[in-house]
Design an enzyme around this catalytic site. Structure first.
Site, mmCIF file in Angstrom:
data_model
loop_
_atom_site.group_PDB
_atom_site.id
_atom_site.type_symbol
_atom_site.label_atom_id
_atom_site.label_comp_id
_atom_site.label_asym_id
_atom_site.label_seq_id
_atom_site.Cartn_x
_atom_site.Cartn_y
_atom_site.Cartn_z
ATOM 1 N N CYS A 144 0.836 -1.202 0.000
ATOM 2 C CA CYS A 144 0.000 0.000 0.000
ATOM 3 C C CYS A 144 0.872 1.253 0.000
ATOM 4 C CB CYS A 144 -0.927 -0.015 1.208
ATOM 5 S SG CYS A 144 -1.904 1.475 1.349
ATOM 6 N N CYS A 147 -0.452 4.105 2.151
ATOM 7 C CA CYS A 147 -0.268 3.946 3.603
ATOM 8 C C CYS A 147 1.181 4.189 3.993
ATOM 9 C CB CYS A 147 -0.637 2.530 4.057
ATOM 10 S SG CYS A 147 -2.097 1.850 3.299
ATOM 11 N N ASP A 148 2.113 3.667 3.203
ATOM 12 C CA ASP A 148 3.511 3.596 3.653
ATOM 13 C C ASP A 148 4.481 4.481 2.870
ATOM 14 O OD1 ASP A 148 2.651 1.704 5.466
ATOM 15 O OD2 ASP A 148 2.955 0.056 4.068
#
Ligand code: NDP
Length: 332
Positions: A144, A147-148
């Site tokens: 992701c 997200c990261d």
């Protein structure tokens, strides 16, 4: 024992849309969030193709709006993960009881009894299956970018895949990182033309066509990857790239294993529905084309859609599932 007319499993566009329609039809739905509130869409950066948002929309905002809309009409929400189900193949033997289906949340002792269940559990990211990928999960390996990606500002990363997701993630990461490799196993991208153009015109992205990942290297976090160019061909070559992050974008697996004993699925695990109807069928061993409907059980969204996998399609199928659930209840 908790009894409901309509239980919805999953909180993506399919689940929330089903909840909006079920609540407005007075079914008093209960929606179980699952492990990722808002579903897969919340792992993307921006939604540009959902009608009604000409400037695009942040996926968290969109999913939050859907949730509030479902709540406004009386949907109840339960945070938790469904750990077990028992779907009744028929209403026989349960006359007067209705609520034949049982769903356990977070290993609770008591199940929730439901007249109808709408499965909207979506799909999850696939991994390559390399041992080093497991070793470094959470320490340089991610599925992701949204997200990261933040953790890799001004660093070098690789994205694996040649579809829309991979291109979208590569573009997103190029906005944060020093350099992005896009590792594509074929000699071409499968993504839509507009996404391909964005990748190929981005000077920070280097596309490595016909490359496969052999292993990730590093001490306690990812520091590099060994790739093979044109595996099995006479000009096969091994190449090492130095990277700080490795992002998977190679497709998804439907989250349906929990239902396998009760619901017919295809070879990849997608729930089988037919002719655009959300109706689920009972599984028949060795029969890819089941015929016996499972009363009161419906599927919506990516868990039953290997083809389109779009938020708008998922939302539409959630609408259909709620309408069918309502018709089914009225027919009893
Ligand atoms: P896709 O299935 O479209 O693409 C998967 C990619 O990963 C392919 O290039 C595939 O290669 C590659 N791949 C699969 N397995 C491996 C492996 N073991 N090793 C290396 N590469 C591998 O998945 P997406 O998630 O990209 O997209 C799914 C759907 O969602 C599509 O319909 C897409 O259009 C849509 N989507 C739309 C978006 C938008 O409109 N904004 C954004 C994201 C997705 P190969 O081509 O060789 O099979």
């Amino acid at each position: 024992m908790n009894k409901v007319s309509c239980l919805i499993i999953g909180s993506g566009p399919a689940g929330y849309t089903a909840a909006i329609y079920a609540a407005r039809a007075n079914m008093h739905p209960l929606l179980i969030d699952g492990p990722q509130q808002g579903g897969q869409l919340t792992t993307t950066t921006e939604v540009e193709n959902f009608p009604g948002y000409p400037e695009g929309v942040d996926p968290f905002t969109m999913m939050d709006d859907m949730r509030r809309q479902a709540e406004r009409f009386g949907t109840q929400f339960l945070s938790g993960i469904v750990t077990k189900v028992e779907f009744s193949p028929s209403l026989e033997g349960r006359v007067g009881e209705r609520s034949p289906h049982r769903v356990w949340v977070d290993d609770a002792v008591e199940p929730i009894l439901a007249d109808t269940v709408i499965i909207a559990t979506g799909a999850s990211a696939k991994y390559l299956g390399l041992e080093s990928e497991r070793t470094f999960r959470g320490r340089g390996v991610s599925a992701c970018a949204t997200c990261d990606g933040f953790f890799y500002r001004k660093k070098t990363v690789a994205v694996v895949g040649g579809g829309d997701t991979a291109c979208e993630e590569a573009n997103y990461l190029a906005g944060l990182c020093e350099k992005v490799y896009l590792i594509v196993r074929k000699p071409y991208l499968r993504a839509s033309q507009i996404m391909q153009d964005r990748v190929l015109n981005n000077p920070k992205i280097e596309v490595l066509f016909e490359h496969n990942t052999l292993r990730l290297t590093g001490e306690d976090k990812v520091q590099g990857a060994d790739l093979v160019f044109r595996k099995g061909e006479p000009d096969e070559q091994i190449r090492h790239i130095a990277i700080d992050g490795f992002f998977l974008a190679i497709g998804h697996h439907p989250n349906t294993d929990l239902f396998k004993d009760y619901v017919a699925r295809d070879a990849e695990g997608y729930i089988l529905t037919r002719d655009g109807s959300p109706q689920c069928y009972q599984p028949v061993t060795g029969n890819p084309s089941p015929v016996t409907p499972l009363p009161g059980i419906f599927a919506a969204g990516d868990c039953a859609d290997p083809h389109y996998r779009q938020a708008i399609v998922a939302a539409a199928s959630g609408c259909k599932a709620a309408i069918e659930a309502d018709r089914y209840l009225k027919s009893l």
